[in-house]
Structures are given as structure tokens and as C-alpha cells.
Design a protein around this motif. Structure first.
Motif, mmCIF file in Angstrom:
data_model
loop_
_atom_site.group_PDB
_atom_site.id
_atom_site.type_symbol
_atom_site.label_atom_id
_atom_site.label_comp_id
_atom_site.label_asym_id
_atom_site.label_seq_id
_atom_site.Cartn_x
_atom_site.Cartn_y
_atom_site.Cartn_z
ATOM 1 N N VAL A 277 0.832 -1.210 0.000
ATOM 2 C CA VAL A 277 0.000 0.000 0.000
ATOM 3 C C VAL A 277 0.863 1.255 0.000
ATOM 4 C CG1 VAL A 277 -1.773 1.282 1.265
ATOM 5 C CG2 VAL A 277 -1.866 -1.217 1.178
ATOM 6 N N ARG A 278 1.849 1.303 0.871
ATOM 7 C CA ARG A 278 2.681 2.499 0.978
ATOM 8 C C ARG A 278 3.466 2.766 -0.301
ATOM 9 N NH1 ARG A 278 5.045 1.847 7.175
ATOM 10 N NH2 ARG A 278 3.426 3.105 8.197
ATOM 11 N N TYR A 279 4.048 1.727 -0.884
ATOM 12 C CA TYR A 279 4.862 1.932 -2.070
ATOM 13 C C TYR A 279 3.998 2.296 -3.270
ATOM 14 C CZ TYR A 279 9.052 0.086 0.228
ATOM 15 O OH TYR A 279 10.125 -0.102 1.067
ATOM 16 N N ALA A 280 2.807 1.716 -3.356
ATOM 17 C CA ALA A 280 1.900 2.088 -4.444
ATOM 18 C C ALA A 280 1.603 3.580 -4.402
ATOM 19 C CB ALA A 280 0.612 1.281 -4.345
ATOM 20 N N LYS A 281 1.414 4.118 -3.216
ATOM 21 C CA LYS A 281 1.128 5.550 -3.083
ATOM 22 C C LYS A 281 2.361 6.395 -3.388
ATOM 23 C CE LYS A 281 -2.671 5.013 0.199
ATOM 24 N NZ LYS A 281 -3.270 5.443 1.490
ATOM 25 N N GLN A 282 3.545 5.890 -3.051
ATOM 26 C CA GLN A 282 4.770 6.645 -3.307
ATOM 27 C C GLN A 282 5.158 6.654 -4.787
ATOM 28 O OE1 GLN A 282 8.037 5.555 -0.635
ATOM 29 N NE2 GLN A 282 6.540 5.000 0.911
ATOM 30 N N LEU A 283 4.747 5.634 -5.518
ATOM 31 C CA LEU A 283 5.151 5.529 -6.920
ATOM 32 C C LEU A 283 4.676 6.707 -7.760
ATOM 33 C CD1 LEU A 283 4.624 1.724 -7.622
ATOM 34 C CD2 LEU A 283 6.783 2.974 -7.742
ATOM 35 N N ALA A 284 3.496 7.230 -7.435
ATOM 36 C CA ALA A 284 2.939 8.320 -8.237
ATOM 37 C C ALA A 284 3.840 9.545 -8.242
ATOM 38 C CB ALA A 284 1.548 8.680 -7.719
ATOM 39 N N ALA A 285 4.557 9.775 -7.141
ATOM 40 C CA ALA A 285 5.409 10.961 -7.038
ATOM 41 C C ALA A 285 6.875 10.663 -7.348
ATOM 42 C CB ALA A 285 5.295 11.550 -5.629
ATOM 43 N N ALA A 286 7.196 9.417 -7.661
ATOM 44 C CA ALA A 286 8.599 9.034 -7.865
ATOM 45 C C ALA A 286 9.026 9.237 -9.317
ATOM 46 C CB ALA A 286 8.793 7.578 -7.461
ATOM 47 N N ASP A 287 10.317 9.532 -9.513
ATOM 48 C CA ASP A 287 10.869 9.586 -10.856
ATOM 49 C C ASP A 287 11.228 8.156 -11.285
ATOM 50 O OD1 ASP A 287 13.221 8.891 -9.531
ATOM 51 O OD2 ASP A 287 14.049 10.908 -9.615
ATOM 52 N N PRO A 288 11.650 7.938 -12.531
ATOM 53 C CA PRO A 288 11.940 6.566 -12.976
ATOM 54 C C PRO A 288 12.921 5.818 -12.094
ATOM 55 C CG PRO A 288 11.785 8.022 -14.865
ATOM 56 C CD PRO A 288 11.702 8.904 -13.655
ATOM 57 N N ALA A 289 13.978 6.496 -11.638
ATOM 58 C CA ALA A 289 14.937 5.819 -10.768
ATOM 59 C C ALA A 289 14.295 5.452 -9.437
ATOM 60 C CB ALA A 289 16.162 6.711 -10.537
ATOM 61 N N GLY A 290 13.470 6.342 -8.921
ATOM 62 C CA GLY A 290 12.779 6.073 -7.671
ATOM 63 C C GLY A 290 11.803 4.922 -7.803
ATOM 64 N N ARG A 291 11.133 4.852 -8.960
ATOM 65 C CA ARG A 291 10.197 3.745 -9.180
ATOM 66 C C ARG A 291 10.930 2.412 -9.251
ATOM 67 N NH1 ARG A 291 6.757 6.815 -13.962
ATOM 68 N NH2 ARG A 291 5.884 8.465 -12.617
ATOM 69 N N ALA A 292 12.073 2.397 -9.896
ATOM 70 C CA ALA A 292 12.859 1.166 -9.984
ATOM 71 C C ALA A 292 13.316 0.729 -8.597
ATOM 72 C CB ALA A 292 14.062 1.372 -10.903
ATOM 73 N N TYR A 293 13.717 1.699 -7.772
ATOM 74 C CA TYR A 293 14.143 1.376 -6.419
ATOM 75 C C TYR A 293 12.988 0.805 -5.606
ATOM 76 C CZ TYR A 293 15.347 2.162 -1.521
ATOM 77 O OH TYR A 293 15.543 2.000 -0.173
ATOM 78 N N LEU A 294 11.825 1.475 -5.659
ATOM 79 C CA LEU A 294 10.681 1.039 -4.862
ATOM 80 C C LEU A 294 10.177 -0.330 -5.292
ATOM 81 C CD1 LEU A 294 8.689 4.407 -4.638
ATOM 82 C CD2 LEU A 294 9.821 3.222 -2.743
ATOM 83 N N THR A 295 10.056 -0.543 -6.594
ATOM 84 C CA THR A 295 9.540 -1.835 -7.057
ATOM 85 C C THR A 295 10.524 -2.969 -6.768
ATOM 86 O OG1 THR A 295 10.329 -1.279 -9.287
ATOM 87 C CG2 THR A 295 7.994 -0.893 -8.809
ATOM 88 N N GLY A 296 11.829 -2.689 -6.885
ATOM 89 C CA GLY A 296 12.825 -3.704 -6.559
ATOM 90 C C GLY A 296 12.827 -4.043 -5.085
ATOM 91 N N ARG A 297 12.696 -3.015 -4.259
ATOM 92 C CA ARG A 297 12.689 -3.258 -2.818
ATOM 93 C C ARG A 297 11.427 -4.026 -2.414
ATOM 94 N NH1 ARG A 297 13.645 1.329 1.896
ATOM 95 N NH2 ARG A 297 13.592 -0.122 3.658
ATOM 96 N N LEU A 298 10.288 -3.652 -2.994
ATOM 97 C CA LEU A 298 9.047 -4.357 -2.658
ATOM 98 C C LEU A 298 9.104 -5.805 -3.111
ATOM 99 C CD1 LEU A 298 6.256 -4.349 -1.445
ATOM 100 C CD2 LEU A 298 5.362 -3.409 -3.594
ATOM 101 N N ALA A 299 9.705 -6.070 -4.262
ATOM 102 C CA ALA A 299 9.843 -7.460 -4.719
ATOM 103 C C ALA A 299 10.611 -8.289 -3.697
ATOM 104 C CB ALA A 299 10.535 -7.495 -6.078
ATOM 105 N N ARG A 300 11.667 -7.713 -3.128
ATOM 106 C CA ARG A 300 12.441 -8.446 -2.123
ATOM 107 C C ARG A 300 11.615 -8.703 -0.866
ATOM 108 N NH1 ARG A 300 16.317 -4.839 -4.167
ATOM 109 N NH2 ARG A 300 16.056 -3.397 -2.421
ATOM 110 N N LYS A 301 10.866 -7.721 -0.421
ATOM 111 C CA LYS A 301 10.020 -7.887 0.758
ATOM 112 C C LYS A 301 8.955 -8.954 0.514
ATOM 113 C CE LYS A 301 10.470 -3.074 2.388
ATOM 114 N NZ LYS A 301 10.583 -3.157 3.845
ATOM 115 N N LEU A 302 8.373 -8.948 -0.669
ATOM 116 C CA LEU A 302 7.337 -9.922 -0.987
ATOM 117 C C LEU A 302 7.905 -11.337 -1.017
ATOM 118 C CD1 LEU A 302 5.499 -7.903 -3.771
ATOM 119 C CD2 LEU A 302 4.514 -8.548 -1.560
ATOM 120 N N ASN A 303 9.081 -11.492 -1.569
ATOM 121 C CA ASN A 303 9.683 -12.828 -1.627
ATOM 122 C C ASN A 303 9.991 -13.374 -0.232
ATOM 123 O OD1 ASN A 303 9.578 -13.342 -4.402
ATOM 124 N ND2 ASN A 303 11.438 -12.159 -4.780
ATOM 125 N N VAL A 304 10.405 -12.495 0.672
ATOM 126 C CA VAL A 304 10.650 -12.918 2.048
ATOM 127 C C VAL A 304 9.344 -13.374 2.694
ATOM 128 C CG1 VAL A 304 11.330 -12.107 4.340
ATOM 129 C CG2 VAL A 304 12.721 -11.513 2.356
#
Length: 330
Positions: A277-304
Motif C-alpha cells: 500500500v505504501r509503495y503504491a502511493k509513493q510511486l505516483a510521485a517518484a521519478d523513474p529511478a525512484g520507481r525502480a528502487y521502490l519496485t525492486g525493494r518491494l519485490a524483495r520484501k514480498l519474496n521474504v
């Protein structure tokens, strides 16, 4: 000190650091720099919160050597003023997953040792119905109840994303039957949010900020949250655990295994739900590099978290980005 004028200066400032619940603004005064801490009005409640932060800081001040001093509290408008801690944010030079300076390990365990020395009567009042000291099962269920509430609150808007990410319809079922297995440990004051962005390193010492999530609860929970959010290299994680066992009273460390695993499992489940939920809301204001960081970090959290549910670690940054594309917009 003209506190209202200081608040207005902070409120108008473009330079601030924001967490999930507060905005922090450094303001220079004739007496030195201070940190003005302003609550975020639209913050979603994703964590158990039982005390006001100023109550916690007043409570821990005689016992904890490196927490920010409370300078002023305003009820209306709502803000606090803390002494400003000069130094480097630990996350800035030792990001999550990397080794931390050796003194940080010692400072963290020292803080936990100091917190267990706070008598119950010196802590703020407990909410009605709060679990009795030693009721680890009741404490764990209290934490899990909020996690379930967050899931239920957002399942309408994020249900399809939850399913895509492999978050079960009953995400806490895997831990629900295990709370009664916890060893009874006397409760203590907990910081409950000890991670790298809440630590300032200055002169070879570590200061601990952001006490807004402090709780009265099982001391093993403190360690579990810390391990989950720090993501230490294995050797430093083992060192923290060893020192924690050596320096805290035996009744506070009894039954650390497998109880630590249960609290970690809950934190991983909570992180998958809350951060989706938090990252989905942050993505709207993120630049491309920020989006790549957020989605990569969330993928790691989800896999754990998927490992807790017995699912394969199949989430990738690309898969997360596709699922959250509706929140990115143009």
C-alpha cells in the motif's frame, strides 16, 4: 523562545525529512539548532501506537543515554520540538543489508539493556485491555490484529494486487495458532522501530530517534523488528543476538528460539501488506529511478513473506511494476 513563530517557520520550510507519521524540520535559533516535528495529517495508521511520543521521551530520558531531548510540546497546533542531533544517518553510509560500524552493534544492545531497566510505574499509562506483563501471546495477537485490520481496510482497493503478489486471503493464518507457544517474558518499554534511518552516528556514538511507535511489550519483539528492518549480514546478526543474550536479564531473553522466528514471520507478513500500500502511493510521485528502487525493494520484501506462506520467491521488479502500474499514472 517564540515557539509559535518557530512552528510557522518550520511549516513554511521546503527543507524537511518526512517519515510515515511526522515531518521533521531543522530550525536554527539563537540557542542552536532544533528539530521541529510536525504530524502528517493524512498519515495512514499501519502500526500499533499506544503513547504520545513526548510521553515516551520524558519516560526514557533518565534511563536512555542517547535519545533526543524534548524541548517543547504544543497541543494546538500539534507539534514537538526536539534538540537537534548532529551527525550522519546510518542508512546514508551503511544501507540496509550492509555491515554497520562495530560500535553501532554495541550501542543497539546498550539501548535495549537500558530500556529493560525502566520500571513499569515510570512508563506512561497503558491503554485499557492491554496485555499483562508476560502475556506474549496476547501481545502478539494485538500486533497481528492491526496487521489484519490493515489488510481488511485495503483489500477492496488492492485486492487484485494482493492476489498477484501471492498475499493470501487470510494472510495471518500461518501464525495465528502459534502465539500460545511463546515463552512468558516480563514486558518492558520498547522503541519498536530501530532501523538505519532512525539512527544518527556522531563522534563514534549512535543516537536513536523517532520514538513514536514505542510500546510496552515483549522484549523479543524489539529484537525481531530490529533484525527485520536492519537486514544485517549474518555475522553481525549473530553478534547482536549473542550480546543481547549476554547483557539482558535472563528472564527477558528466555525462549529466544523459536519465538524470534514467530515474531519475524509476523513482521514479514506485515511488511508485504503494509509496503504494498505504501509503495503504491509513493510511486505516483517518484521519478523513474525512484520507481525502480521502490519496485525492486518491494519485490524483495514480498519474496521474504512468500517464504513464510510456503510460496516460491517468484516476484521480480518487473512483475511488481506491472501490478502497480495503475498507481503510477502518467
Amino acid at each position: 523562545m517564540n515557539w509559535p513563530a518557530m512552528y510557522e517557520r518550520a511549516r513554511a520550510s521546503d527543507e524537511s525529512a518526512a517519515g510515515y507519521y511526522n515531518r521533521n524540520v531543522g530550525v536554527l535559533t539563537d540557542e542552536g539548532k532544533v528539530n521541529v516535528r510536525i504530524p502528517l495529517e493524512a498519515a495512514d495508521t499501519m502500526d500499533v501506537r499506544m503513547w504520545r511520543e513526548e510521553e515516551v521521551l520524558a519516560c526514557v530520558a533518565p534511563y536512555v543515554s542517547r535519545a533526543p531531548a524534548l524541548r517543547h510540546v504544543s497541543r494546538e497546533p500539534r507539534f514537538q520540538v526536539h534538540a537537534f542531533v548532529e551527525g550522519r544517518v546510518l542508512d546514508g553510509f551503511a544501507p540496509r543489508g550492509s555491515a554497520v560500524p562495530a560500535h553501532v552493534v554495541d550501542d543497539v544492545v546498550t539501548l535495549m539493556e537500558q530500556l529493560v531497566r525502566i520500571p513499569r510505574e515510570k512508563a506512561p499509562a497503558l491503554p485499557a485491555g492491554w496485555p499483562e506483563s508476560g502475556d506474549g501471546a496476547g501481545f502478539g495477537r494485538r500486533l497481528a490484529a492491526l496487521t489484519q485490520q490493515v489488510y481488511d481496510t485495503y483489500a477492496g482497493d488492492y485486492g487484485a494486487v494482493f492476489r498477484e503478489f501471492g498475499i493470501p486471503a487470510e494472510p495471518l493464518a500461518v501464525v495465528a495458532s502459534r502465539w500460545d507457544t511463546l515463552t512468558a517474558r516480563p514486558f518492558t518499554v520498547l522503541h519498536s522501530d530501530l532501523h538505519r534511518k532512525n539512527m544518527i552516528v556522531s563522534g563514534g556514538r549512535t543516537w536513536f530517534l523517532d520514538w513514536e511507535l514505542a510500546l510496552w511489550g515483549d522484549p523479543l519483539y524489539e529484537l525481531a523488528v530490529h533484525f527485520h528492518k536492519m537486514d544485517y549480514p549474518p555475522e553481525q546478526r549473530a553478534e547482536v543476538l549473542r550480546r543481547w543474550r549476554e547483557r539482558l536479564p535472563a528472564d527477558r531473553t528466555a525462549g529466544a528460539e523459536p519465538d524470534l522466528g514467530l515474531h519475524l514471520a509476523h513482521e514479514r507478513i506485515k511488511s508485504a501488506i503494509v509496503d504494498t500500500v505504501r509503495y503504491a502511493k509513493q510511486l505516483a510521485a517518484a521519478d523513474p529511478a525512484g520507481r525502480a528502487y521502490l519496485t525492486g525493494r518491494l519485490a524483495r520484501k514480498l519474496n521474504v513473506a512468500r517464504a513464510v506462506w510456503g510460496a516460491p520467491p517468484e516476484m521480480t521488479r518487473e512483475r511488481v511494476a506491472r501490478a502497480l502500474a495503475p498507481w503510477v499514472g502518467n
